[in-house]
Design a protein around this motif. Structure first.
Motif, PDB file in Angstrom:
ATOM      1  N   TYR A  70       0.834  -1.211   0.000  1.00 35.15           N
ATOM      2  CA  TYR A  70       0.000   0.000   0.000  1.00 35.15           C
ATOM      3  C   TYR A  70       0.864   1.254   0.000  1.00 35.15           C
ATOM      4  N   LEU A  71       1.960   1.215   0.764  1.00 39.08           N
ATOM      5  CA  LEU A  71       2.845   2.375   0.807  1.00 39.08           C
ATOM      6  C   LEU A  71       3.472   2.633  -0.558  1.00 39.08           C
ATOM      7  N   GLU A  72       3.874   1.574  -1.231  1.00 35.18           N
ATOM      8  CA  GLU A  72       4.443   1.729  -2.574  1.00 35.18           C
ATOM      9  C   GLU A  72       3.418   2.330  -3.537  1.00 35.18           C
ATOM     10  N   ASP A  73       2.177   1.859  -3.456  1.00 36.18           N
ATOM     11  CA  ASP A  73       1.139   2.400  -4.333  1.00 36.18           C
ATOM     12  C   ASP A  73       0.954   3.897  -4.112  1.00 36.18           C
ATOM     13  N   SER A  74       0.902   4.311  -2.840  1.00 36.76           N
ATOM     14  CA  SER A  74       0.690   5.735  -2.546  1.00 36.76           C
ATOM     15  C   SER A  74       1.866   6.579  -3.027  1.00 36.76           C
TER      16      SER A  74
END
Length: 268
Positions: A70-74
């Motif tokens: 999720y952090l990578e996506d954001s």
């Protein structure tokens, strides 16, 4: 020196010697207060978990691979949207700043659309593009664009006319005046616009992920409400703060030091 004074002196020396400790030190009292209130049981633990529960949630979500994904996506969404916003905003701001015709044409339009918040676009964007990456990218670009454009225009128009006339009297062509006089003079405002734009873009991304996202830190926080997982919501908030702290400290501050501070345009 008393024992308390010696402890304080040791602490000050440690913070001075290690930048990481110095950066973390202001948060220690806040975390201690948080832990103390949670341990006192003033609120039910399910509504007000302590730092240890949040750390355990961090370990659990990291072990499952949810938090890193999720952090990578954001971060990727913010990078793509911010890069597009800056690529459009800086040239447009320079054009509006140096050209009276462009200013007369574009300035009212910029002010008009600046008043329309990024979230106000979501209903129509959902109709046009649906729940997807295009909608979130549009919101980020839109949010980043206006601080960058308006600060760039202000910076260009703040350049002293005497410097431009001096360059013209020396025979400098318009291209060199733009690159060597106007842009360096406008750079403090451009950097300010970048910092503001990235900050606003980060907040807009989280809001968009909450409403239309299927992944990302904003989606993590919003989805956690279904199960009443306050620990995951707090974890998402902490991740947001830390990430922006790192971006500001590792990217924006060095950029400012390498340009406007090095050139003596601003001083700390």
């Amino acid at each position: 020196m008393s024992r308390g004074g010696r402890v304080l002196a040791v602490g000050l020396r440690a913070t001075a010697a290690h930048p990481g400790v110095r950066a973390f030190a202001p948060f220690v009292p806040l975390i201690a207060l948080w832990a103390g209130v949670a341990a006192a049981g003033l609120f039910p633990a399910v509504f007000f978990p302590g730092p240890l529960e949040v750390i355990m949630a961090f370990g659990r979500l990291t072990y499952k691979g949810i938090l890193p994904a999720y952090l990578e996506d954001s971060v990727v969404r913010l990078a793509v949207g911010a890069a597009a916003g800056m690529a459009v905003g800086i040239p447009l701001g320079v054009l509006v700043g140096v050209s009276r015709r462009a200013h007369a044409l574009c300035w009212p339009i910029l002010l008009f659309f600046q008043a329309i918040g990024d979230i106000a676009w979501l209903p129509i964007l959902l109709i046009w593009f649906g729940f997807g990456l295009t909608t979130m990218t549009f919101v980020i670009v839109y949010t980043v664009l206006f601080p960058v454009v308006l600060n760039t225009v202000l910076g260009v128009r703040s350049v002293s006319p005497d410097l431009i006339r001096a360059a013209q009297s020396l025979g400098a062509p318009r291209r060199r005046i733009l690159l060597e006089v106007i842009l360096p003079g406008a750079l403090p405002n451009i950097v300010t616009g970048l910092r503001n734009g990235l900050g606003y873009g980060w907040r807009a991304l989280i809001a968009a992920e909450m409403i239309v996202g299927t992944s990302g830190i904003g989606f993590l926080m919003f989805d956690a409400r279904r199960g009443g997982q306050v620990t995951e919501i707090l974890l998402g908030m902490i991740v947001l703060g830390l990430l922006w702290y790192l971006v500001d400290g590792w990217l924006l501050v060095p950029l400012e030091r390498a340009t406007v501070e090095r050139w003596g345009l601003v001083t700390r």
